[in-house]
Design a protein around this motif. Structure first.
Motif, PDB file in Angstrom:
ATOM      1  N   GLU A   1       1.897  -6.770  -2.909  1.00 45.74           N
ATOM      2  CA  GLU A   1       2.422  -5.315  -1.854  1.00 45.74           C
ATOM      3  C   GLU A   1       0.948  -4.270  -2.026  1.00 45.74           C
ATOM      4  O   GLU A   1       1.614  -3.851  -1.651  1.00 45.74           O
ATOM      5  CB  GLU A   1       3.468  -4.768  -3.602  1.00 45.74           C
ATOM      6  CG  GLU A   1       4.778  -5.154  -4.031  1.00 45.74           C
ATOM      7  CD  GLU A   1       5.230  -4.563  -3.390  1.00 45.74           C
ATOM      8  OE1 GLU A   1       5.822  -4.080  -2.508  1.00 45.74           O
ATOM      9  OE2 GLU A   1       6.331  -5.528  -3.077  1.00 45.74           O
ATOM     10  N   ASP A   2       0.191  -4.589  -2.763  1.00 49.56           N
ATOM     11  CA  ASP A   2      -0.709  -3.005  -2.263  1.00 49.56           C
ATOM     12  C   ASP A   2      -1.911  -4.186  -1.285  1.00 49.56           C
ATOM     13  O   ASP A   2      -3.253  -5.225  -1.862  1.00 49.56           O
ATOM     14  CB  ASP A   2      -1.534  -3.455  -3.832  1.00 49.56           C
ATOM     15  CG  ASP A   2      -2.469  -1.781  -3.324  1.00 49.56           C
ATOM     16  OD1 ASP A   2      -3.521  -1.711  -2.269  1.00 49.56           O
ATOM     17  OD2 ASP A   2      -2.324  -1.040  -4.446  1.00 49.56           O
TER      18      ASP A   2
ATOM     19  N   HIS B   1      -5.867  -3.188  -2.967  1.00 49.23           N
ATOM     20  CA  HIS B   1      -6.518  -3.585  -4.242  1.00 49.23           C
ATOM     21  C   HIS B   1      -5.752  -4.491  -5.174  1.00 49.23           C
ATOM     22  O   HIS B   1      -6.237  -5.231  -6.392  1.00 49.23           O
ATOM     23  CB  HIS B   1      -5.750  -2.535  -5.690  1.00 49.23           C
ATOM     24  CG  HIS B   1      -6.341  -1.008  -4.686  1.00 49.23           C
ATOM     25  ND1 HIS B   1      -5.365  -0.208  -4.453  1.00 49.23           N
ATOM     26  CD2 HIS B   1      -7.908  -0.768  -4.449  1.00 49.23           C
ATOM     27  CE1 HIS B   1      -6.260   1.055  -4.094  1.00 49.23           C
ATOM     28  NE2 HIS B   1      -7.200   0.487  -4.221  1.00 49.23           N
ATOM     29  N   ASP B   2      -4.647  -5.615  -4.657  1.00 48.88           N
ATOM     30  CA  ASP B   2      -4.119  -7.278  -5.229  1.00 48.88           C
ATOM     31  C   ASP B   2      -5.661  -7.806  -5.224  1.00 48.88           C
ATOM     32  O   ASP B   2      -6.241  -7.824  -4.368  1.00 48.88           O
ATOM     33  CB  ASP B   2      -2.725  -7.358  -3.812  1.00 48.88           C
ATOM     34  CG  ASP B   2      -2.485  -8.081  -5.516  1.00 48.88           C
ATOM     35  OD1 ASP B   2      -2.534  -9.283  -5.402  1.00 48.88           O
ATOM     36  OD2 ASP B   2      -1.066  -8.426  -5.688  1.00 48.88           O
TER      37      ASP B   2
END
Length: 411
Positions: free
Chosen positions: A338-339, A342-343
């Motif tokens: 999703e990110d 930052h994932d």
């Protein structure tokens, strides 16, 4: 109309330019950084790593004040000088495969606010404010924002003429690049350059969105604190390096993902088949040849993925970007990313590193799958910016990458 003006640069003396100039801090390995700080007392790294003088690591506002102190010491020791009159500066880099040449100038934050300086990336408010606080304390800017403008015969002719003169700086670097800098202080030529830029309805940020945003925040804060604000104060401008669109080099970032989100290889391929025509290339290293074609390396084999256009609807310039398609149809729905910022399951490798590096990382078990695509074009960047949209993170790796410390803008 864009306001791009000359300024009085703080810069190294001619004999020390090559020693002062440094790559971005994060580009150095720990060993390289130590060697520069230990054996080169003139390196700009001493300014941005000020705690080295005391063998002490500092952070936050304390570090900002030490940065300012190191900068003042460089001025006091006459490593840096300041030009007496406002100038434009021609900066030329000759790399192994490319040559870049443009103009270093001061650019109006008002143009950024009014969208005459167009952006194509989102910024993170935490980073914006951190760098704004840094600028407020140190009082200078040494990393130009990379801007690009439509090719201009007027500016090209001026540059062609000026570079026939002896440069202020001429030096080589360890990565076999040649760097040159010329100073333009002729009032007549300055007015021609200023007028040519003023005639451009907009220019585009290529690299440095956070630096633009931070400079804008600082100007806004400084204006509020200054009852005699005129709009011409130095804090109303930021340093930029402007190159024509034809010289901008854009590379892509490949995507690497650590796992298949609980799917088997077969289940993963079946899900991809809904949106892509898949061909197993085996050990053949496959590079995409056109937009909406992707390469994939999975379980020891290369694959080509061709977007099924009959299924996919293009609604705007963003929806046609390969980085967006990869995110919307694979990374988010299938792999659960999703990110993109930052994932911890996703990583990026820019294309200056060969596709074989992707293969190596997957073969070593550090990642499960890797994806590649063609680079985004200048026209795509402009279309996204003109529509007020923003690209997914890590959509572009843009050159040139500039040396720090050659020209410094004080405010």
């Amino acid at each position: 109309m864009t306001k791009i003006i000359p300024f009085k640069a703080v810069r190294p003396t001619r004999d020390k330019a090559g020693l002062v100039a440094s790559r971005p801090y994060e580009d150095y390995t720990a060993g390289e950084l130590t060697a520069q700080l230990e054996y080169n007392p003139f390196s700009f790294l001493h300014i941005i790593n000020p705690g080295y003088k005391f063998q002490h690591t500092t952070t936050g506002e304390k570090r900002f004040h030490l940065v300012k102190n190191r900068f003042l010491e460089f001025k006091e020791d006459h490593i840096f000088i300041k030009d007496e009159t406002p100038c434009y500066y021609i900066y030329k880099i000759i790399a192994r495969n490319n040559t870049f040449c443009g103009i270093i100038a001061a650019t109006s934050v008002e143009d950024y606010e009014q969208n005459h300086i167009k952006r194509h990336e989102d910024t993170i408010s935490l980073r914006e404010n951190l760098f704004k606080d840094y600028l407020k304390v140190v009082g200078f800017n040494t990393e130009p924002v990379l801007l690009t403008y439509p090719d201009s015969k007027v500016i090209d002719d001026i540059i062609t003429s000026e570079v026939q003169k002896r440069p202020e700086y001429e030096f080589s670097t360890y990565n076999k690049e040649l760097h040159y800098l010329w100073k333009i202080d002729s009032p007549e030529i300055i007015e021609k350059i200023k007028a040519e830029f003023a005639a451009m309805p907009q220019v585009y940020i290529a690299d440095g969105h956070h630096r633009c945003a931070s400079s804008y925040l600082l100007a806004k804060e400084s204006k509020a604190a200054n009852p005699n604000h005129t709009g011409e104060e130095p804090y109303n401008f930021f340093m930029s390096f402007l190159i024509p669109e034809s010289e901008l080099q854009i590379h892509e970032f490949s995507r690497l993902v650590k796992d298949l989100n609980g799917l088997s290889k077969e289940e993963f391929l079946v899900q991809l088949d809904e949106w892509f025509r898949i061909e197993n290339r085996g050990l053949e290293v496959y590079y995409p040849s056109k937009k909406h074609h992707f390469n994939m390396y999975l379980d020891g084999e290369f694959y080509s993925l061709y977007l099924r256009r009959t299924n996919y609807e293009f609604t705007d310039s963003l929806s046609s970007l390969d980085t967006f398609i990869l995110y919307e149809k694979i990374l988010k729905p299938v792999l659960g990313i999703e990110d993109l910022r930052h994932d911890s399951r996703i990583a990026y490798v820019h294309s200056k590193n060969d596709l074989i590096e992707i293969k190596t990382l997957v073969d070593q078990g550090k990642f499960a799958v890797g994806f590649g695509m063609l680079p985004i074009t200048v026209d795509e960047i402009k279309q996204v910016a003109d529509e007020g949209l923003t690209m997914p993170p890590k959509s572009t790796y843009i050159e040139p990458k500039l040396r720090s410390g050659l020209t410094i803008y004080e405010f």
